[in-house]
Design an enzyme around this catalytic site. Structure first.
Site, PDB file in Angstrom:
ATOM      1  N   LYS A  75       0.839  -1.207   0.000  1.00 25.20           N
ATOM      2  CA  LYS A  75       0.000   0.000   0.000  1.00 25.20           C
ATOM      3  C   LYS A  75       0.871   1.253   0.000  1.00 25.20           C
ATOM      4  CE  LYS A  75      -3.815   2.474   0.524  1.00 25.20           C
ATOM      5  NZ  LYS A  75      -3.441   3.702   1.213  1.00 25.20           N
ATOM      6  N   HIS A 114       2.034   1.744  -3.481  1.00 26.47           N
ATOM      7  CA  HIS A 114       0.853   2.230  -4.215  1.00 26.47           C
ATOM      8  C   HIS A 114       0.697   3.733  -4.022  1.00 26.47           C
ATOM      9  CE1 HIS A 114      -3.382   3.531  -3.946  1.00 26.47           C
ATOM     10  NE2 HIS A 114      -3.622   2.717  -4.944  1.00 26.47           N
ATOM     11  N   GLU A 125       1.002   6.914  -6.574  1.00 25.28           N
ATOM     12  CA  GLU A 125      -0.084   7.903  -6.623  1.00 25.28           C
ATOM     13  C   GLU A 125       0.468   9.321  -6.540  1.00 25.28           C
ATOM     14  OE1 GLU A 125      -3.007   9.136  -3.146  1.00 25.28           O
ATOM     15  OE2 GLU A 125      -3.488   7.130  -3.892  1.00 25.28           O
TER      16      GLU A 125
END
Length: 291
Positions: free
Chosen positions: A164, A167, A171
């Protein structure tokens, strides 16, 4: 199945609703009594039938640490704790050890989906032993988006939050690229409708994405973003991504630059630019601006 859920804010509250819609029982606790089903963590644990599964959705750091420690004293061997917040992966290993000493399982779960997750589902990245993940599987299935993808058992404890974190680092860089492109379009006198340029990219282009859709949505509500101040906070995961890249000797120029761009956004009068202006004046006689 039955689940205890701690933390009923924007994410946790919607997750409770989505899990209930899937037919499961959720007993929620929050410091705000208006949101909670029970008044204390002790009451939450005593209300659940063993073996229990308790999902934690509180801010990373001290709040998560305190919650894990309290649960370690309240839960029993065979119970499982899931940390669904944005904890650092190194903290997961410590939390798993604390709970394992009491015979309690641990799963770390990175959750993505924000305020749209209630209807669209949440992308889930989780780490932990297979036996502990299996205990939580019905809840994971309820939360994930429809279809084949959207959830992954990424590896051992810490893998979920590490995935995460990466991720979120990606982003950062993607948002920075959209932001830079938008600013350049706004600066060019030849382009008279920047919002519609962004909208045109939503179909048939290699950069079409949910982030692009959200950018168009933002421009629809404020075409030139005049209502906003050019300031962007960071949640910490961008920093952790860069730190992990250093630890593993992996070059991340785009993600690192996007993080530093956020730091720059917080400066009304950049100290670095003062030095650059002074140097340009010294070596080239370039003009400087006074306050």
């Amino acid at each position: 199945m039955e689940l205890g859920l701690i933390g009923l804010g924007k994410m946790g509250g919607n997750m409770r609703e989505r899990i209930r819609r899937a037919g499961h029982t959720v007993i929620g606790y929050d410091r705000n009594p208006d949101l909670a089903d029970v008044s204390t963590l002790s009451e939450l644990v005593s209300t659940l039938q063993g073996p229990r599964v308790v999902w934690v959705m509180v801010p990373a750091g001290a709040a998560t640490q305190a919650t894990i420690e309290e649960l370690a004293d309240l839960l029993a061997p065979g119970d499982v704790v899931v940390d669904g917040g944005n904890s650092r992966w190194t903290d997961d290993i410590k939390h798993a050890e604390v709970l394992a000493a009491k015979g309690i399982g641990f799963v770390d779960c990175g959750v993505s989906g924000g305020v749209w997750g209630l209807e669209n589902g949440y992308a889930l990245m989780y780490g932990g032993g297979a036996e502990h993940v299996l205990r939580v599987q019905p809840i994971l299935d309820a939360l994930k988006p429809e279809g084949e993808f959207g959830a992954v058992h990424a590896g051992k404890v810490g893998a979920g939050h590490f995935a995460k974190m990466v991720h979120n680092g990606i982003e950062y860089a993607m948002m920075q690229a959209f932001a830079e492109g938008w600013e350049l379009l706004e600066a060019a006198p030849e382009v008279t409708d920047v919002r519609e340029v962004f909208r045109s990219w939503q179909e048939g282009t290699v950069i079409k994405s949910w982030l692009l859709d959200l950018a168009v949505r933002a421009l629809d509500s404020d075409e030139h973003l005049d209502k906003l101040r050019g300031y962007a906070a960071d949640s910490g995961e961008g920093r952790w991504t860069v730190e992990a890249a250093i630890d593993h000797s992996v070059p991340l120029p785009a993600i690192t630059a996007s993080l530093f761009a956020r730091f720059a956004s917080r400066q009304d009068d950049s100290p670095q630019m003062k030095m650059i202006a002074a140097l340009r004046n010294q070596f080239g006689g370039h003009a400087v601006e006074s306050k």
